[in-house]
Design a protein around this motif. Structure first.
Motif, PDB file in Angstrom:
ATOM      1  N   GLY A   1       0.776  -1.225   0.000  1.00  0.00           N
ATOM      2  CA  GLY A   1       0.000   0.000   0.000  1.00  0.00           C
ATOM      3  C   GLY A   1       0.808   1.275   0.000  1.00  0.00           C
ATOM      4  N   GLY A   2       2.118   1.172   0.097  1.00  0.00           N
ATOM      5  CA  GLY A   2       2.942   2.361   0.074  1.00  0.00           C
ATOM      6  C   GLY A   2       2.973   2.991  -1.303  1.00  0.00           C
ATOM      7  N   GLY A   3       3.505   4.193  -1.358  1.00  0.00           N
ATOM      8  CA  GLY A   3       3.595   4.903  -2.622  1.00  0.00           C
ATOM      9  C   GLY A   3       3.907   6.361  -2.418  1.00  0.00           C
ATOM     10  N   LEU A   4       3.678   7.126  -3.467  1.00  0.00           N
ATOM     11  CA  LEU A   4       3.915   8.563  -3.463  1.00  0.00           C
ATOM     12  C   LEU A   4       2.610   9.294  -3.210  1.00  0.00           C
ATOM     13  N   VAL A   5       2.669  10.301  -2.363  1.00  0.00           N
ATOM     14  CA  VAL A   5       1.481  11.086  -2.057  1.00  0.00           C
ATOM     15  C   VAL A   5       1.904  12.505  -1.715  1.00  0.00           C
ATOM     16  N   GLN A   6       1.055  13.465  -2.033  1.00  0.00           N
ATOM     17  CA  GLN A   6       1.327  14.844  -1.692  1.00  0.00           C
ATOM     18  C   GLN A   6       1.031  15.108  -0.223  1.00  0.00           C
ATOM     19  N   ALA A   7       1.716  16.084   0.327  1.00  0.00           N
ATOM     20  CA  ALA A   7       1.437  16.494   1.691  1.00  0.00           C
ATOM     21  C   ALA A   7      -0.045  16.807   1.851  1.00  0.00           C
TER      22      ALA A   7
ATOM     23  N   GLY B   1      -2.276  14.458   1.926  1.00  0.00           N
ATOM     24  CA  GLY B   1      -2.999  13.343   1.359  1.00  0.00           C
ATOM     25  C   GLY B   1      -3.100  12.163   2.302  1.00  0.00           C
ATOM     26  N   SER B   2      -3.623  11.063   1.769  1.00  0.00           N
ATOM     27  CA  SER B   2      -3.885   9.869   2.569  1.00  0.00           C
ATOM     28  C   SER B   2      -3.363   8.624   1.874  1.00  0.00           C
TER      29      SER B   2
ATOM     30  N   HIS C   1      -3.797   9.757   7.354  1.00  0.00           N
ATOM     31  CA  HIS C   1      -4.366  10.995   6.836  1.00  0.00           C
ATOM     32  C   HIS C   1      -3.444  12.159   7.156  1.00  0.00           C
ATOM     33  N   SER C   2      -3.666  13.253   6.454  1.00  0.00           N
ATOM     34  CA  SER C   2      -2.910  14.483   6.682  1.00  0.00           C
ATOM     35  C   SER C   2      -1.414  14.213   6.694  1.00  0.00           C
ATOM     36  N   LEU C   3      -0.964  13.506   5.705  1.00  0.00           N
ATOM     37  CA  LEU C   3       0.436  13.105   5.654  1.00  0.00           C
ATOM     38  C   LEU C   3       1.356  14.306   5.496  1.00  0.00           C
ATOM     39  N   LYS C   4       2.500  14.199   6.128  1.00  0.00           N
ATOM     40  CA  LYS C   4       3.513  15.238   6.124  1.00  0.00           C
ATOM     41  C   LYS C   4       4.797  14.693   5.518  1.00  0.00           C
TER      42      LYS C   4
END
Length: 127
Positions: free
Chosen positions: A8-14, A16-17, A84-87
């Motif tokens: 389930g890992g990957g790239l996400v914008q700050a 995001g979830s 959620h609210s990834l940093k």
């Protein structure tokens, strides 16, 4: 023996979830306490969250409290980490780890308390 596999890992914008999964083999999944840990380059492995074998108790690191949720679905032999609210500071390789309920529900933040580990899944949060 128990085998754990993260996904389930990957790239996400700050902001995001992502939802990570930890799939476990064996007939004793429901007897496992599961912890989530993460490790960023150049940093020590740190505790993220844990869920007791009963599913009724959870524990979170202060850094993720209120943003991450750990849950389990024993019918699917899977534990989830909903983020959620990834940093950007959340960027790391995330690992799931397990021990049997007979190990006791204490010192769950310590990696040495866990006997079984997955291979890790990369989470990258862009700024």
């Amino acid at each position: 023996q128990v085998q754990l596999v993260e996904s389930g890992g990957g790239l996400v914008q700050a902001g995001g979830s992502l939802r990570l999964s930890c799939a476990a083999s064996g007939r004793t999944f429901s007897d496992l306490n599961i912890g989530w840990f993460r490790q960023a380059p150049g940093k020590e492995r740190e505790f993220v969250a844990a869920i007791r074998w009963t599913g009724s108790s959870t524990y979170y690191a202060d850094s993720v409290q209120g943003r991450f949720t750990v849950s389990r679905d024993n019918a699917k032999n899977t534990v989830y980490l909903q983020m959620h609210s990834l940093k950007p500071d959340d960027t790391a390789v995330y690992y799931c780890a397990g021990n049997y309920r007979s190990s006791g529900w204490y010192q769950v933040t310590r990696a040495e308390r866990y006997n079984y580990w997955g291979q890790g899944t990369q989470v990258t949060v862009s700024s």
